[in-house]
Design an enzyme around this catalytic site. Structure first.
Site, PDB file in Angstrom:
ATOM      1  N   ASP A 140     -17.804 -28.280  32.787  1.00  0.00           N
ATOM      2  CA  ASP A 140     -18.328 -29.604  33.115  1.00  0.00           C
ATOM      3  C   ASP A 140     -18.880 -30.296  31.873  1.00  0.00           C
ATOM      4  OD1 ASP A 140     -19.390 -31.641  35.042  1.00  0.00           O
ATOM      5  OD2 ASP A 140     -21.308 -30.887  34.308  1.00  0.00           O
ATOM      6  N   GLU A 149     -13.416 -30.735  31.181  1.00  0.00           N
ATOM      7  CA  GLU A 149     -13.646 -32.118  31.609  1.00  0.00           C
ATOM      8  C   GLU A 149     -14.193 -32.841  30.375  1.00  0.00           C
ATOM      9  OE1 GLU A 149     -16.424 -35.018  34.341  1.00  0.00           O
ATOM     10  OE2 GLU A 149     -17.127 -33.092  33.613  1.00  0.00           O
TER      11      GLU A 149
END
Length: 777
Positions: free
Chosen positions: A408, A461
């Site tokens: 993330d 990401e």
């Protein structure tokens, strides 16, 4: 032993123990030599009497209480270098037999201690935390924690009435680790570490390496065994490879489905029984779980974890989670975990100022505080922090069988000035904005997983154009296997939000991604981030009235599944949920019934068939990251908003994808193709089955030897309104092509013979020419 002479050591430790700041309890408590005799010292604040028992229960000595704080001393008749003894402790209401924790030596081996201090222990979770074990024939738990700047650390729990004075731990100065073996503590026991920091403040902390945690709002760690290693079938890990079909279903376990009667979560077992068959039926190959590491606040969706080694207790036990993953594997579905190592919350029981110092985070808020999320940023340059985070990746892949990690917020990790103004960040040692320590952490972790992870992949990401995210560290890359293509997602969603009248002016929004397509190994993501915070649902982003919105969405999904790159769809998008995602409620499954008017069911059927077609035709996935696998056929028809491209497999087979992003049917639309053969429409987003208008090509499409778009052959199509169609080509067999070539050659020879003049013809022509010349004279 009725009288007692206090030594300076006694007086010092009485104060340290009673005031709970003893840093070296093992040097005083337990069995020790005192001249010609041995003494056993015990500190039990609530005890009234203490007797020393032999291994067979014989009373060896009765201890003298030398201080009201609870310090007892027993003198033995002879010297013992070691002694297997027990304690019989009297309290005001009962007398019980106990093991003395201070008679056990440390199980922390010198090599482990050295590797932990160096930050190079491959699996520190096998040492740190709470581990069930048997020592000298006594079962219990070995506790250890890293807190180098603490003045005292104790284990507290129900087993010692949460009294930090009772079980102070042993300090290893060379590594900053504290440890103790507590006999007879069992699986399921609640515990925390009580830390006296360097400023004299008491901090009650959860275990950073806890394998289980209490259900919120309680925050204690739970003793549980280190999960056994899981051997994952090589075939499953092979399914992560770049030349395989990867279609990811992103799931938030707390809101995928809920119990209707009380809006409560399903547990891991219920999720396994419902989610896995659904995903299998829908044709997805992977499940991606939003973070399931323990987190205190439901509204963070798991993205603010306090227990990286602890599966959240919201849905059951760690073993229940392992069962869910095992059942997914049995169904041939891989599981990816959202992995949050970019920041952590400021909750007092967590990592923040763990031992009174900024241990896990940077001290300077310009480096250590994330103002967007009110969280703290890990200090990746600290060896022990690096080790804590990096080994966590291996923990999930080895102990739970996780097949991949989606990291993330990578951009926030690798840029020091991420979301900061001038003066709010500190440059790196070279004056740049890159976080060199974070990049080193990512590179080394990715390299480690390549070596130790048995085929588990890591997905980034990353929302910027940072170069080399999926290149190997040896090529100066970061070493990820895949990267989310945020640029493609943003451009194409902007295009789809436009009225079709205006799309012709932004044709490049659908094609620009091909300019950088082969710079990284991309995943095309329609994730949870696109359906929250006022962004509306994916369906809501589509332009037009109800019919057009659904038609646009089906066409867009078709374009996405045809386009190079692996696929990711957040739950609810597969049936076009109309409202934004709400983490506190179930998806709107009722839309698949009569209340949905058939529209949502149509999208569900379309996504299912897209996935099945995607897996059936290697041309749609084998060469995602090779320019040889893609060719534009129609890229410049901006006036009609038509796109066509060909996807190719390693063996040369191909699938043609054609999209029409206007509500106008394009009749007799000719597209050039590179080979003769049988062309068949295999998917059509406008089919009645998907609630479309049912315009199409209905089976085989004639291929003609008419040049078009620079190709020797062409096909003529009816392209439905707001649609994407897939066309498969079955090339003519080699024998048929050779036979046709022979016929053509024979015809050419015959034609040449027919046109070649004979001797008689030449003679007649010569005589006629001579006569005409004579008459002219």
């Amino acid at each position: 032993m009725k009288t007692y002479t206090y030594s300076k050591q006694d007086l010092s430790f009485i104060e340290q123990l009673s005031q709970a700041y003893c840093k070296d309890p093992f040097s005083y408590l337990g069995l020790h030599q005192a001249g010609d005799v041995s003494v056993i010292r015990v500190f039990l604040p609530e005890a009234t009497t203490v007797k020393i028992l032999s291994a067979v229960g014989q009373i060896l000595s009765e201890a003298l209480k030398i201080d009201d704080s609870g310090l007892f001393v027993a003198q033995l008749a002879q010297q013992y270098s070691s002694l297997n003894y027990r304690l019989r402790v009297g309290y005001s209401l009962a007398e019980i037999d106990l093991e003395d924790p201070y008679r056990f030596t440390s199980s922390l081996l010198p090599m482990d201690n050295w590797l932990l201090a160096e930050g190079t222990h491959l699996r520190p979770y096998e040492i740190l935390g709470a581990h069930l074990k048997t020592q000298e024939g006594v079962s219990g738990v070995h506790f250890s924690v890293w807190a180098p700047n603490a003045r005292r650390v104790s284990v507290v729990g129900d087993f010692n009435y949460w009294d930090g004075r009772v079980n102070p731990m042993r300090f290893h100065a060379e590594s900053g680790i504290w440890d103790i073996f507590l006999p007879n503590v069992e699986k399921g026991a609640l515990y925390k570490f009580e830390i006296l920091d360097s400023n004299g403040n008491i901090r009650l902390k959860s275990d950073p390496y806890a394998f289980a945690s209490q259900f919120r709002p309680d925050t204690a760690s739970v003793v549980t065994g280190l999960p056994e290693k899981i051997e994952v079938d090589a075939k499953l890990r092979h399914a992560n490879d770049p030349d395989q079909p990867i279609s990811i279903y992103e799931v938030h376990l707390g809101s995928w489905r809920r119990h209707l009667e009380n809006n409560y979560w399903l547990n891991y077992e219920e999720i396994a029984n419902e989610l896995i068959p659904y995903v299998k039926d829908m044709g997805f190959t992977h499940i991606e779980l939003l973070p399931i590491t323990e987190y205190p606040f439901d509204g963070s969706w798991g993205y603010q974890p306090t227990g990286l080694y602890s599966p959240t207790s919201r849905f059951g036990s760690p073993e229940d989670l392992r069962t869910l993953i095992r059942k997914a594997h049995e169904a041939g579905i891989n599981v990816i975990l959202d992995w949050v190592v970019g920041h952590f919350p400021t909750d007092s029981h967590g990592l923040t100022e763990f031992d009174g110092s900024h241990l896990y985070e940077h001290q300077d808020p310009r480096e250590g505080y994330h103002q967007d999320w009110n969280t703290l940023i890990f200090n990746y340059g600290r060896h022990e922090v690096f080790n804590y985070l990096s080994s966590n990746a291996l923990y999930w892949t080895e102990r739970f069988g996780i097949d991949g990690l989606r990291v993330d917020a990578v951009s926030s990790m690798i840029y020091r000035d991420y979301s900061r103004k001038d003066g709010e960040w500190i440059p790196n040692q070279y004056g740049g904005r890159e976080n060199l320590e974070a990049l080193d952490f990512l590179r080394r972790t990715n390299r480690m997983l390549k070596k130790e992870g048995h085929g588990a992949v890591v997905i980034a990401e990353e929302s910027t154009s940072f170069a080399g995210i999926t290149h190997s560290p040896e090529e100066n890359g970061v070493g990820f296997d895949y990267k989310w293509n945020m640029g493609w997602m943003n451009d194409t969603l902007r295009y789809m939000s436009l009225d079709p009248i205006y799309r012709q002016y932004h044709h490049d929004w659908m094609t620009f991604g091909m300019m950088y397509q082969y710079s990284e190994k991309f995943v095309l993501p329609l994730s949870h981030d696109e359906v929250v915070h006022g962004k509306c649902s994916i369906l809501g982003k589509m332009s037009g009235d109800c019919w057009q919105k659904f038609a646009n969405l089906r066409a867009y999904y078709g374009y996405m599944w045809g386009y190079p790159g692996k696929k990711l769809l957040f739950m609810g998008n597969e049936f076009a949920q109309g409202r934004e995602w709400n983490y506190n409620e179930s998806l709107d499954w009722f839309l698949l019934g009569e209340q949905g008017g058939g529209w949502h069911k149509g999208v569900l059927n379309w996504v299912r068939d897209l996935n099945r077609t995607y897996q059936k035709y290697p041309a749609l996935y084998q060469l995602d990251y090779d320019p040889a696998g893609f060719e534009w056929l129609v890229v410049d028809d901006w006036q009609q908003s038509v796109f066509a491209f060909e996807r190719k497999a390693k063996n040369g087979e191909s699938v043609i994808v054609v999209s029409n992003f206007t509500p106008v049917v394009r009749h007799n639309y000719r597209i050039g193709v590179r080979q003769d053969g049988t062309y068949t429409e295999i998917l059509n987003s406008d089919a009645a089955y998907y609630e479309g208008s049912n315009v199409g090509n209905y089976g085989e499409i004639e291929c003609e030897a008419i040049e078009s778009h620079g190709k020797p052959f062409s096909i003529e199509l009816s392209i439905p309104p707001l649609s994407t169609i897939f066309i498969a080509c079955q090339p003519k067999p080699k024998e048929a092509v050779e036979a046709e070539q022979d016929i053509v050659k024979m015809a050419e020879v015959a034609m040449q013979k027919a046109l070649k003049p004979t001797k008689k013809t030449v003679s007649v022509k010569a005589k006629a020419h001579k006569k005409a010349h004579k008459n002219k004279k």
